[in-house]
Scaffold this motif. Sequence first.
Motif, PDB file in Angstrom:
ATOM      1  N   ASP A   1     -55.391  -1.311 -31.019  1.00  0.00           N
ATOM      2  CA  ASP A   1     -55.671  -0.844 -29.660  1.00  0.00           C
ATOM      3  C   ASP A   1     -55.417  -1.948 -28.638  1.00  0.00           C
ATOM      4  OD1 ASP A   1     -56.694   0.838 -27.627  1.00  0.00           O
ATOM      5  OD2 ASP A   1     -58.704   0.022 -27.881  1.00  0.00           O
ATOM      6  N   VAL A   2     -55.976  -3.132 -28.888  1.00  0.00           N
ATOM      7  CA  VAL A   2     -55.810  -4.252 -27.962  1.00  0.00           C
ATOM      8  C   VAL A   2     -54.352  -4.676 -27.873  1.00  0.00           C
ATOM      9  CG1 VAL A   2     -56.383  -6.685 -27.566  1.00  0.00           C
ATOM     10  CG2 VAL A   2     -58.168  -5.083 -28.287  1.00  0.00           C
ATOM     11  N   GLY A   3     -53.707  -4.858 -29.023  1.00  0.00           N
ATOM     12  CA  GLY A   3     -52.330  -5.330 -29.030  1.00  0.00           C
ATOM     13  C   GLY A   3     -51.371  -4.378 -28.345  1.00  0.00           C
ATOM     14  N   MET A   4     -51.516  -3.083 -28.628  1.00  0.00           N
ATOM     15  CA  MET A   4     -50.623  -2.096 -28.027  1.00  0.00           C
ATOM     16  C   MET A   4     -50.847  -2.000 -26.522  1.00  0.00           C
ATOM     17  SD  MET A   4     -48.182  -0.007 -28.688  1.00  0.00           S
ATOM     18  CE  MET A   4     -47.375   1.497 -28.139  1.00  0.00           C
ATOM     19  N   THR A   5     -52.100  -2.061 -26.097  1.00  0.00           N
ATOM     20  CA  THR A   5     -52.398  -1.977 -24.664  1.00  0.00           C
ATOM     21  C   THR A   5     -51.836  -3.182 -23.919  1.00  0.00           C
ATOM     22  OG1 THR A   5     -54.424  -0.738 -25.129  1.00  0.00           O
ATOM     23  CG2 THR A   5     -54.228  -1.714 -22.954  1.00  0.00           C
ATOM     24  N   VAL A   6     -52.031  -4.380 -24.483  1.00  0.00           N
ATOM     25  CA  VAL A   6     -51.496  -5.591 -23.861  1.00  0.00           C
ATOM     26  C   VAL A   6     -49.981  -5.510 -23.758  1.00  0.00           C
ATOM     27  CG1 VAL A   6     -51.177  -8.081 -24.169  1.00  0.00           C
ATOM     28  CG2 VAL A   6     -53.428  -7.060 -24.529  1.00  0.00           C
ATOM     29  N   LEU A   7     -49.346  -5.089 -24.828  1.00  0.00           N
ATOM     30  CA  LEU A   7     -47.890  -5.017 -24.853  1.00  0.00           C
ATOM     31  C   LEU A   7     -47.361  -3.991 -23.860  1.00  0.00           C
ATOM     32  CD1 LEU A   7     -45.449  -6.193 -26.398  1.00  0.00           C
ATOM     33  CD2 LEU A   7     -45.676  -4.281 -28.004  1.00  0.00           C
ATOM     34  N   TRP A   8     -47.926  -2.791 -23.889  1.00  0.00           N
ATOM     35  CA  TRP A   8     -47.461  -1.710 -23.012  1.00  0.00           C
ATOM     36  C   TRP A   8     -47.719  -2.057 -21.546  1.00  0.00           C
ATOM     37  CZ3 TRP A   8     -45.445   3.085 -24.906  1.00  0.00           C
ATOM     38  CH2 TRP A   8     -45.109   3.999 -23.902  1.00  0.00           C
ATOM     39  N   SER A   9     -48.929  -2.516 -21.252  1.00  0.00           N
ATOM     40  CA  SER A   9     -49.258  -2.842 -19.871  1.00  0.00           C
ATOM     41  C   SER A   9     -48.459  -4.040 -19.382  1.00  0.00           C
ATOM     42  CB  SER A   9     -50.754  -3.131 -19.737  1.00  0.00           C
ATOM     43  OG  SER A   9     -51.112  -3.387 -18.396  1.00  0.00           O
ATOM     44  N   GLY A  10     -48.270  -5.049 -20.248  1.00  0.00           N
ATOM     45  CA  GLY A  10     -47.517  -6.229 -19.839  1.00  0.00           C
ATOM     46  C   GLY A  10     -46.085  -5.899 -19.466  1.00  0.00           C
ATOM     47  N   ILE A  11     -45.417  -5.146 -20.325  1.00  0.00           N
ATOM     48  CA  ILE A  11     -44.015  -4.804 -20.067  1.00  0.00           C
ATOM     49  C   ILE A  11     -43.903  -3.803 -18.919  1.00  0.00           C
ATOM     50  CG2 ILE A  11     -41.967  -3.716 -21.039  1.00  0.00           C
ATOM     51  CD1 ILE A  11     -42.791  -4.866 -23.761  1.00  0.00           C
ATOM     52  N   GLY A  12     -44.753  -2.765 -18.951  1.00  0.00           N
ATOM     53  CA  GLY A  12     -44.701  -1.761 -17.891  1.00  0.00           C
ATOM     54  C   GLY A  12     -45.021  -2.343 -16.527  1.00  0.00           C
ATOM     55  N   SER A  13     -46.017  -3.226 -16.470  1.00  0.00           N
ATOM     56  CA  SER A  13     -46.390  -3.847 -15.195  1.00  0.00           C
ATOM     57  C   SER A  13     -45.280  -4.764 -14.687  1.00  0.00           C
ATOM     58  CB  SER A  13     -47.689  -4.633 -15.354  1.00  0.00           C
ATOM     59  OG  SER A  13     -48.750  -3.799 -15.756  1.00  0.00           O
ATOM     60  N   LEU A  14     -44.630  -5.465 -15.592  1.00  0.00           N
ATOM     61  CA  LEU A  14     -43.512  -6.319 -15.203  1.00  0.00           C
ATOM     62  C   LEU A  14     -42.401  -5.505 -14.564  1.00  0.00           C
ATOM     63  CD1 LEU A  14     -42.314  -9.199 -15.267  1.00  0.00           C
ATOM     64  CD2 LEU A  14     -41.348  -8.630 -17.516  1.00  0.00           C
ATOM     65  N   ILE A  15     -42.120  -4.342 -15.136  1.00  0.00           N
ATOM     66  CA  ILE A  15     -41.087  -3.458 -14.578  1.00  0.00           C
ATOM     67  C   ILE A  15     -41.482  -2.994 -13.179  1.00  0.00           C
ATOM     68  CG2 ILE A  15     -40.004  -1.184 -14.834  1.00  0.00           C
ATOM     69  CD1 ILE A  15     -40.188  -1.627 -17.899  1.00  0.00           C
ATOM     70  N   VAL A  16     -42.743  -2.587 -13.027  1.00  0.00           N
ATOM     71  CA  VAL A  16     -43.201  -2.065 -11.726  1.00  0.00           C
ATOM     72  C   VAL A  16     -43.163  -3.149 -10.662  1.00  0.00           C
ATOM     73  CG1 VAL A  16     -45.203  -1.170 -10.480  1.00  0.00           C
ATOM     74  CG2 VAL A  16     -44.620  -0.243 -12.729  1.00  0.00           C
ATOM     75  N   PHE A  17     -43.744  -4.311 -10.953  1.00  0.00           N
ATOM     76  CA  PHE A  17     -43.790  -5.373  -9.949  1.00  0.00           C
ATOM     77  C   PHE A  17     -42.390  -5.910  -9.627  1.00  0.00           C
ATOM     78  CE2 PHE A  17     -48.342  -5.829 -11.220  1.00  0.00           C
ATOM     79  CZ  PHE A  17     -48.878  -5.642  -9.961  1.00  0.00           C
ATOM     80  N   ALA A  18     -41.522  -5.977 -10.623  1.00  0.00           N
ATOM     81  CA  ALA A  18     -40.152  -6.433 -10.369  1.00  0.00           C
ATOM     82  C   ALA A  18     -39.415  -5.433  -9.485  1.00  0.00           C
ATOM     83  CB  ALA A  18     -39.415  -6.637 -11.685  1.00  0.00           C
ATOM     84  N   ALA A  19     -39.610  -4.142  -9.756  1.00  0.00           N
ATOM     85  CA  ALA A  19     -38.944  -3.116  -8.945  1.00  0.00           C
ATOM     86  C   ALA A  19     -39.381  -3.211  -7.483  1.00  0.00           C
ATOM     87  CB  ALA A  19     -39.260  -1.734  -9.508  1.00  0.00           C
ATOM     88  N   ILE A  20     -40.675  -3.436  -7.259  1.00  0.00           N
ATOM     89  CA  ILE A  20     -41.166  -3.552  -5.885  1.00  0.00           C
ATOM     90  C   ILE A  20     -40.677  -4.849  -5.238  1.00  0.00           C
ATOM     91  CG2 ILE A  20     -43.240  -3.726  -4.460  1.00  0.00           C
ATOM     92  CD1 ILE A  20     -44.704  -2.080  -6.614  1.00  0.00           C
ATOM     93  N   LYS A  21     -40.753  -5.937  -5.990  1.00  0.00           N
ATOM     94  CA  LYS A  21     -40.377  -7.248  -5.444  1.00  0.00           C
ATOM     95  C   LYS A  21     -38.932  -7.266  -4.981  1.00  0.00           C
ATOM     96  CE  LYS A  21     -40.368 -12.185  -6.574  1.00  0.00           C
ATOM     97  NZ  LYS A  21     -40.810 -13.218  -7.563  1.00  0.00           N
ATOM     98  N   TYR A  22     -38.044  -6.651  -5.739  1.00  0.00           N
ATOM     99  CA  TYR A  22     -36.620  -6.736  -5.420  1.00  0.00           C
ATOM    100  C   TYR A  22     -36.111  -5.551  -4.604  1.00  0.00           C
ATOM    101  CZ  TYR A  22     -36.838 -10.633  -8.623  1.00  0.00           C
ATOM    102  OH  TYR A  22     -37.175 -11.823  -9.232  1.00  0.00           O
ATOM    103  N   THR A  23     -37.029  -4.742  -4.089  1.00  0.00           N
ATOM    104  CA  THR A  23     -36.643  -3.667  -3.163  1.00  0.00           C
ATOM    105  C   THR A  23     -37.344  -3.892  -1.820  1.00  0.00           C
ATOM    106  OG1 THR A  23     -38.365  -2.246  -4.165  1.00  0.00           O
ATOM    107  CG2 THR A  23     -36.086  -1.960  -4.939  1.00  0.00           C
ATOM    108  N   ILE A  24     -38.590  -3.482  -1.704  1.00  0.00           N
ATOM    109  CA  ILE A  24     -39.286  -3.623  -0.419  1.00  0.00           C
ATOM    110  C   ILE A  24     -40.001  -4.963  -0.289  1.00  0.00           C
ATOM    111  CG2 ILE A  24     -39.595  -1.126  -0.254  1.00  0.00           C
ATOM    112  CD1 ILE A  24     -42.563  -1.565  -0.946  1.00  0.00           C
ATOM    113  N   GLY A  25     -40.143  -5.686  -1.396  1.00  0.00           N
ATOM    114  CA  GLY A  25     -40.828  -6.974  -1.366  1.00  0.00           C
ATOM    115  C   GLY A  25     -42.312  -6.850  -1.655  1.00  0.00           C
ATOM    116  N   LEU A  26     -42.851  -7.882  -2.317  1.00  0.00           N
ATOM    117  CA  LEU A  26     -44.261  -7.897  -2.674  1.00  0.00           C
ATOM    118  C   LEU A  26     -45.126  -8.635  -1.664  1.00  0.00           C
ATOM    119  CD1 LEU A  26     -44.327  -8.674  -6.528  1.00  0.00           C
ATOM    120  CD2 LEU A  26     -45.362  -6.697  -5.409  1.00  0.00           C
ATOM    121  N   ARG A  27     -44.578  -9.698  -1.093  1.00  0.00           N
ATOM    122  CA  ARG A  27     -45.415 -10.658  -0.378  1.00  0.00           C
ATOM    123  C   ARG A  27     -45.211 -10.612   1.124  1.00  0.00           C
ATOM    124  NH1 ARG A  27     -47.216 -16.322  -2.811  1.00  0.00           N
ATOM    125  NH2 ARG A  27     -48.426 -17.106  -1.041  1.00  0.00           N
ATOM    126  N   VAL A  28     -46.298 -10.821   1.862  1.00  0.00           N
ATOM    127  CA  VAL A  28     -46.212 -10.902   3.319  1.00  0.00           C
ATOM    128  C   VAL A  28     -45.558 -12.232   3.708  1.00  0.00           C
ATOM    129  CG1 VAL A  28     -48.270  -9.481   3.636  1.00  0.00           C
ATOM    130  CG2 VAL A  28     -48.498 -11.974   3.535  1.00  0.00           C
TER     131      VAL A  28
END
Length: 525
Positions: free
Chosen positions: A477-504
């Motif tokens: 449970d822990v390993g799968m959640t860490v793996l899924w959330s880590g990779i999925g979150s990286l995709i989401v934050f990268a998509a935002i960062k390189y389109t509309i930007g993350l930071r003020v």
Amino acid sequence: MMKSHAIGRFAGLFLAASIAVAPLAMAAPALAQNAPATNTTAVNAPAAEATNAPAAAPAPAADAKATIKAPEKKVEKGDVAWMLISSALVLVMTVPGLALFYGGLVRQKNMLAMLMKVTVVTIIGMLAWAFWGYSLAFTDGGSHDHFFGGFSRLFMAGLDGQKGMDMTSAISATFSTGVYIPEIVYFCFQMTFAAITAALVVGSLAERVKFSAICVFSVLWPLIVYYPIAHMVWWWPGPDAVATHAPGSDGGGFLFLRGAIDFAGGSVVHINAGVAALVGCLMLGKRKGYGTEAMPPHSLVMSLIGTGLLWFGWFGFNAGSNLEATSYAGLAMANTFLATAAAGFSWMMTEWLVRGKPTMLGLASGAVAGLVAVTPASGFAGPMGAIVLGLVVSPICVFFCSYVKNLFKYDDSLDVFGVHGIGGMIGAIGTGIVVNPALGGAGIVDYANCSKDGVVLSTCPTAAYSLGGQLISQLTDVGMTVLWSGIGSLIVFAAIKYTIGLRVSPEAEEEGLDISLHGERAYHS
């Protein structure tokens, strides 16, 4: 600012450890006998009552399966009332609880911006849940059912009253054979979970993230990360299907089938959000002046009020996850009192011994760490087990929030990873221990053998407990959640960062997000 290669090395080590844990855990046999349900049978998490947990024994022979009669489906008004109250309590956890807790921890010039972000994540999360989230998390996904739900409840199809609503038109299973609640009530309860999980992530990004980025995150992150994890951990066919060995009763969510037990969201909520918070703060970079300027909380009074509201609402979060107004909701409530008290005490004592003074910030942080740790165990642990979890979790979280964070120099503004991520891992693994009846735990129910003379029993037997097997299931449970959330979150934050930007901009960050993003101030005195 941390050099890019250092960020990459840290993230790489973190994900590598996750990858190493997951295959080991996945190799273990499942402890639960679960299966896909009808699309009106969606449950939250295995509970701990004698009729309330995943089955652990193999099914009877095929000739016996055909003779088992399913119990009559009942909807009790008391259960419905309890779940309505619990849903409202979880909302109080988020707005105003989490908003005030986080808001008090930032600098004054960013207070209103924090309130805005927590609230908008909640609002968008609720709308997305109605449009597609519930369907993707809590319906039968067909050929991809181990990982995702289906589309039968898109835009609340079947729940919106078009065909005439009554207490039996669309129902969801609880953890007792024959006992159900209206599906619209279950929809509301789970909606509050989806909303607060995404809102928790915001704390790691405080004081430098764009409001527009948070709005996009509120849509993308649950879609890619939260809904699949919720489905993998909590989707199953319900006790009647398993007890009667109905067709398809060998399916369900990927992690649920492997025997993982998570009463109210240790992995689904806290590990999930904590890992996303770590990925997000690494992608975003450190606040201007971090490490060289003092950045104390502007109002520990507000944070303590928020802590109290979190604790208050958490009774809906944990005790409500029993889905019924029974003695095991009372057990979850008692454990939520005791683990929180124990963790607040142990955090305070750790600070007192190590730093010479107990602090209000530490006491509040410890209380939250206790709430996090007991969440997956709240209906499984005995009260003494819950106290042990609370005493253990705080020193470990202190270590991560101070030493580990300073060692790797990442700016998790409000220690979301250190408290929710690490606390959630301690709680998830610890649940596999404190569930043991020999240690005062409630045990795991054997739904697969919950019949006699062709009739489903109202009280199912308790399955044999295996420490090694259950710990491997929890590590899965822990390993799968860490793996899924880590990779999925990286995709989401990268998509935002390189389109509309993350930071003020640096100028907006210096001025404060209250004025630069919203044109308002939290205070005018």
